[in-house]
Design a protein around this motif. Sequence first.
Motif, short mmCIF file in Angstrom:
data_model
loop_
_atom_site.label_atom_id
_atom_site.label_comp_id
_atom_site.label_asym_id
_atom_site.label_seq_id
_atom_site.Cartn_x
_atom_site.Cartn_y
_atom_site.Cartn_z
N ILE A 29 -30.85 -2.15 34.30
CA ILE A 29 -31.85 -1.52 35.14
C ILE A 29 -32.61 -2.35 36.15
O ILE A 29 -33.00 -3.52 35.96
CB ILE A 29 -33.03 -1.05 34.22
N ALA A 88 -35.19 4.61 38.85
CA ALA A 88 -33.79 4.83 39.00
C ALA A 88 -32.98 4.67 37.78
O ALA A 88 -32.39 3.56 37.61
CB ALA A 88 -33.11 3.93 40.12
N LEU A 89 -33.09 5.57 37.08
CA LEU A 89 -32.48 5.53 35.56
C LEU A 89 -31.37 6.48 35.66
O LEU A 89 -31.46 7.64 35.85
CB LEU A 89 -33.52 5.94 34.57
N ASP A 90 -30.06 5.91 35.24
CA ASP A 90 -28.97 6.77 34.91
C ASP A 90 -29.25 7.69 33.53
O ASP A 90 -30.20 6.99 32.77
CB ASP A 90 -27.71 6.35 35.05
N GLN A 110 -29.45 4.80 30.58
CA GLN A 110 -30.75 4.05 30.81
C GLN A 110 -32.11 4.80 30.35
O GLN A 110 -32.75 4.19 29.72
CB GLN A 110 -30.94 3.53 32.06
N PRO A 114 -38.79 10.12 40.42
CA PRO A 114 -37.44 9.74 40.08
C PRO A 114 -36.61 10.96 40.61
O PRO A 114 -36.93 12.23 40.68
CB PRO A 114 -37.22 9.84 38.56
N GLU A 118 -32.28 12.38 42.03
CA GLU A 118 -30.97 12.16 41.76
C GLU A 118 -30.42 11.16 42.63
O GLU A 118 -29.34 10.49 41.98
CB GLU A 118 -30.11 13.37 41.83
N CYS A 160 -30.12 7.44 43.40
CA CYS A 160 -30.83 6.16 42.94
C CYS A 160 -31.41 5.52 44.12
O CYS A 160 -30.82 5.08 44.97
CB CYS A 160 -29.60 5.35 42.20
N THR A 217 -25.11 9.12 39.30
CA THR A 217 -26.38 10.00 39.52
C THR A 217 -27.38 9.61 38.68
O THR A 217 -27.25 9.52 37.82
CB THR A 217 -25.68 11.67 39.45
N CYS A 218 -28.54 9.38 39.46
CA CYS A 218 -29.62 8.94 38.75
C CYS A 218 -30.35 10.26 38.15
O CYS A 218 -30.07 11.45 38.65
CB CYS A 218 -30.56 8.13 39.51
N THR A 219 -31.41 9.99 37.08
CA THR A 219 -31.81 11.25 36.45
C THR A 219 -33.04 11.47 37.30
O THR A 219 -33.65 10.56 37.85
CB THR A 219 -32.46 10.84 34.93
#
Length: 394
Positions: free
Chosen positions: A217, A222-224, A227, A367, A369, A371, A379-381
């Motif tokens: 991280i 920016a968390l996938d 993470q 947040p 998608e 990142c 792709t981030c959440t």
Amino acid sequence: MKSRPIKVAAAVAAAALLLTGCSNGGGTGGGDAAGGLSIDVPEVPMLESLGEGEGQVNIVAWSGFVEPAWSDAFTAETGCTVNRRVAGTSDEMVQLMRTGDYDLVSASGDASLRLIVGGDVAPINLELVPNFGDDIVEGMKGQVYDTINGKSYGVPIGRGANILQYNTEVVTETPDSWSIVWEEDSPYAGKVIAYDAPIYIADAAVYLMSTKPELGITNPYALDETQLAAAIDLLKTQNGIVSEYWADPAAQITSFVGGTTVAGTSWEVLRKLTEDPKFESVLPKEGSTGWSDAWMISSQSKNPNCAYLWMNYTSSPEVNGAIAMNFGMAPANAAFCDTSAEAKEHCDYYHATDEEYFKNVWFWTTPVEQCVDGRTDVTCTNFQQWTEAWLTVK
């Protein structure tokens, strides 16, 4: 994420953002945005020149941002009557701005991207805001949450950090880490208070950045999926030692003063409002999250000239400083700090010009998608996923 009582606000938002594109910068902290993001957003025209004032301006703002003390003077100076609508959360602000009934909003970073991507706000012509100049602190310019594709969508108002507050009569050794509120073997288990909102997931991510670097991280917003899952696991662990969660700052103060809580997340203004020297606060070594507010103009504004006049007026050292003192935050215009001894004391308390302090603060950013740490291989959440995940914590 803000719901601010007394003089403050934090908000829960549940709208998903589906963004594409690539970031032109990450940074080591919330204060280094490298000029914002590069993403696909609706083309909204920017006001090219000022005309005559329309006679009024309609503003959605946090409590304490638009008060008669300065709005009446603004009306006398410009002929623009100020119509204020106080909002309690960022989500409410977004919904109100989408009605097209308001010209301006005092948006926080957890609302800004939603408004920009939705085409609800327009880029700002900073040449029409002369008070936005060299005295605006550098850490509030060109941020990820309100600067897109090289265009500014926000005129800074103020900022603050989410700090660790503690009761020195119980926490007798000055803490330097968030560990006392995250680890299940904390000596203060059962006396810990935590923030009640999906954006609080970022606080868990900040702690994991330091304690579990193998997760990779580099930006807490920016968390996938892996993470995010790790952050949720940590939050579930913390749930076992939490005495209560707070969204209303008045309730947070009551919890500390009443002894239910001895350590947990706070704002600098809340610690000050307790008016008890036994309560201290610290920005832990892992860093923290924080918030930064800015004026944003509606893409449907019916009174754009008065709106620009307001943004410029409230960016002056005197008025921006008055808002900051009334609300309890660091002002955006650093020139205010030299206007009086009281102003200097306020600026010192809130670290107004201390960029080293704010380099360790990750300001709320919705947040998405795409990142915001610059990664393009995952792709981030997004915030909808954060909202759904947060519901599993408690």
